[in-house]
Write an enzyme that holds these catalytic residues in place. Sequence first.
Site, PDB file in Angstrom:
ATOM      1  N   LYS A 111       0.683  -1.231   0.026  1.00 34.11           N
ATOM      2  CA  LYS A 111       0.018   0.040   0.110  1.00 34.11           C
ATOM      3  C   LYS A 111       0.851   1.213  -0.047  1.00 34.11           C
ATOM      4  CE  LYS A 111      -4.074  -1.684  -0.242  1.00 34.11           C
ATOM      5  NZ  LYS A 111      -4.456  -2.629   0.574  1.00 34.11           N
ATOM      6  N   LYS A 194      -3.885 -12.155  -8.196  1.00 33.00           N
ATOM      7  CA  LYS A 194      -4.736 -12.130  -7.290  1.00 33.00           C
ATOM      8  C   LYS A 194      -5.746 -11.126  -7.785  1.00 33.00           C
ATOM      9  CE  LYS A 194      -5.998  -9.804  -2.978  1.00 33.00           C
ATOM     10  NZ  LYS A 194      -5.676  -8.953  -1.872  1.00 33.00           N
ATOM     11  N   LYS A 197      -9.945  -5.627  -6.133  1.00 34.68           N
ATOM     12  CA  LYS A 197     -10.495  -4.436  -6.680  1.00 34.68           C
ATOM     13  C   LYS A 197      -9.599  -3.382  -6.998  1.00 34.68           C
ATOM     14  CE  LYS A 197     -12.634  -5.016  -2.860  1.00 34.68           C
ATOM     15  NZ  LYS A 197     -13.582  -5.264  -1.965  1.00 34.68           N
TER      16      LYS A 197
HETATM   17  P1  TYM Z   1     -10.526  -7.807   1.883  1.00 30.89           P
HETATM   18  O1  TYM Z   1     -11.564  -6.887   1.983  1.00 30.89           O
HETATM   19  O2  TYM Z   1      -9.632  -7.515   0.841  1.00 30.89           O
HETATM   20  O3  TYM Z   1     -10.985  -9.212   1.325  1.00 30.89           O
HETATM   21  C1  TYM Z   1     -12.208  -9.946   2.041  1.00 30.89           C
HETATM   22  C2  TYM Z   1     -11.933 -11.391   2.058  1.00 30.89           C
HETATM   23  O4  TYM Z   1     -11.857 -11.828   0.819  1.00 30.89           O
HETATM   24  C3  TYM Z   1     -10.715 -12.592   0.657  1.00 30.89           C
HETATM   25  N1  TYM Z   1     -10.197 -12.322  -0.760  1.00 30.89           N
HETATM   26  C4  TYM Z   1      -9.733 -13.391  -1.460  1.00 30.89           C
HETATM   27  N2  TYM Z   1      -9.529 -14.756  -1.372  1.00 30.89           N
HETATM   28  C5  TYM Z   1      -9.150 -15.531  -2.325  1.00 30.89           C
HETATM   29  N3  TYM Z   1      -8.499 -14.937  -3.587  1.00 30.89           N
HETATM   30  C6  TYM Z   1      -8.684 -13.414  -3.909  1.00 30.89           C
HETATM   31  N4  TYM Z   1      -8.325 -12.824  -5.154  1.00 30.89           N
HETATM   32  C7  TYM Z   1      -9.373 -12.689  -2.790  1.00 30.89           C
HETATM   33  N5  TYM Z   1      -9.346 -11.338  -2.796  1.00 30.89           N
HETATM   34  C8  TYM Z   1      -9.879 -11.130  -1.401  1.00 30.89           C
HETATM   35  C9  TYM Z   1      -9.666 -12.141   1.576  1.00 30.89           C
HETATM   36  O5  TYM Z   1      -8.727 -12.969   2.021  1.00 30.89           O
HETATM   37  C10 TYM Z   1     -10.697 -11.722   2.708  1.00 30.89           C
HETATM   38  O6  TYM Z   1     -10.890 -12.881   3.410  1.00 30.89           O
HETATM   39  N6  TYM Z   1      -8.098  -7.270   6.224  1.00 30.89           N
HETATM   40  C11 TYM Z   1      -9.344  -7.858   5.588  1.00 30.89           C
HETATM   41  C12 TYM Z   1     -10.541  -7.444   6.188  1.00 30.89           C
HETATM   42  C13 TYM Z   1     -10.734  -7.748   7.435  1.00 30.89           C
HETATM   43  C14 TYM Z   1     -10.752  -8.760   8.226  1.00 30.89           C
HETATM   44  C15 TYM Z   1     -10.858  -8.628   9.712  1.00 30.89           C
HETATM   45  C16 TYM Z   1     -10.803 -10.243   7.898  1.00 30.89           C
HETATM   46  C17 TYM Z   1     -10.563  -6.700   8.499  1.00 30.89           C
HETATM   47  N7  TYM Z   1     -10.675  -7.086   9.823  1.00 30.89           N
HETATM   48  C18 TYM Z   1     -10.959  -9.473  10.675  1.00 30.89           C
HETATM   49  C19 TYM Z   1     -10.809 -11.179   8.657  1.00 30.89           C
HETATM   50  C20 TYM Z   1     -11.180 -10.821  10.229  1.00 30.89           C
HETATM   51  C21 TYM Z   1      -9.203  -7.491   4.047  1.00 30.89           C
HETATM   52  O7  TYM Z   1      -8.662  -6.491   3.669  1.00 30.89           O
HETATM   53  O8  TYM Z   1      -9.978  -8.311   3.353  1.00 30.89           O
END
Ligand code: TYM
Length: 329
Positions: A111, A194, A197
Amino acid sequence: MKTVVSGIRSTGNLHLGNYYGALRNFIRMQHENRCFFFIADYHSLTTHPNPKDLYPNVKNVLTEYLAAGLDPEVSTIFIQSDVPEVTELYLMLNMHAYLGELSKTVSFKEKARKQPENVNAGLLTYPTLMAADILLHNPDEVPVGKDQEQHLEMTRRFARRFNNFYGVEYFKEPVAYSDGTQMIKVPGLDGSGKMGKSEGNCIYLIDDAKTIQKKVMRALTDQGPTEPNSVKPDYIENLFTIMQIVSAPETVAFFDEKWNTCEIRYGDMKKQLAADIIEAVNPIRERILEINANPAILHKAVTLGKEKARESAGKTIREVREIMGFRNF
Ligand code: TYM
């Protein structure tokens, strides 16, 4: 019964990576476990601090949660900022989180590279806020995709450190939950590792059939292999990986065989892949449209979720304050 916590950032619509990496597991787990699923709107501020987008983004993710099959009567579905207890636990955990480890986090480095004009302290302490989200409900499991592995490892480390520092066995060290043994990573359609977004290579749950077809047909391919059983380049391997996730095993085996015998026709493979994605996504898209026409569903879901989440969070904060030595006068 196990306790489960997970969340998704509200930075836009949900895509196949979110669905197959995380959301689908939420849906499967909700009936056998005590589940907390939230929308990480505080986290979205680290990259998207735009007041105009905040509410619509949360609304979209909430709608998509419900449309995909999360049941607010069964799970606790809430918005992160509706449970301010998380900010207190975040502050407390930050007192035991070190600059060295935070600045080495892969997501922070990425980031910081992507938005050099806004390397804020929220980005640096993103993992402690995520740990606070999780530890606030002291869960056994956290269903996330593979890209969150490091954050989860840090959560375990913060839990362990808290317990050691205060001489308690308070926080559990939660483990990842994934469908099957391996954590899933859904690749991008552009040959990148990956789907995400910020990578702009997504198929969204709200995409209609035409859009999905267009996106899949545009995915990068080549002339095809010239040697039998050759190693697939990344962008072809990615198409197969997505196919393994959305299609029947026989379909994957069929195209794999075609690849191995140098008879593969990418047009056919993409058509099949698009059809399978549409079949998976279309029912969700239809429910999204239904919920959009009936927004009272959202109000009801988050009101109930907030109440349940604050009850659990309040208990943790009271106990953590006690452990840390806070006392009332
Ligand atoms: P985020 O919002 O980027 O993604 C949400 C969930 O989707 C999964 N994910 C993917 N899994 C497989 N392949 C991909 N291409 C892919 N893109 C996204 C992510 O692994 C995630 O499970 N930091 C986290 C959000 C968060 C969170 C938490 C998650 C904040 N607090 C507490 C669990 C527990 C995040 O940015 O996910």
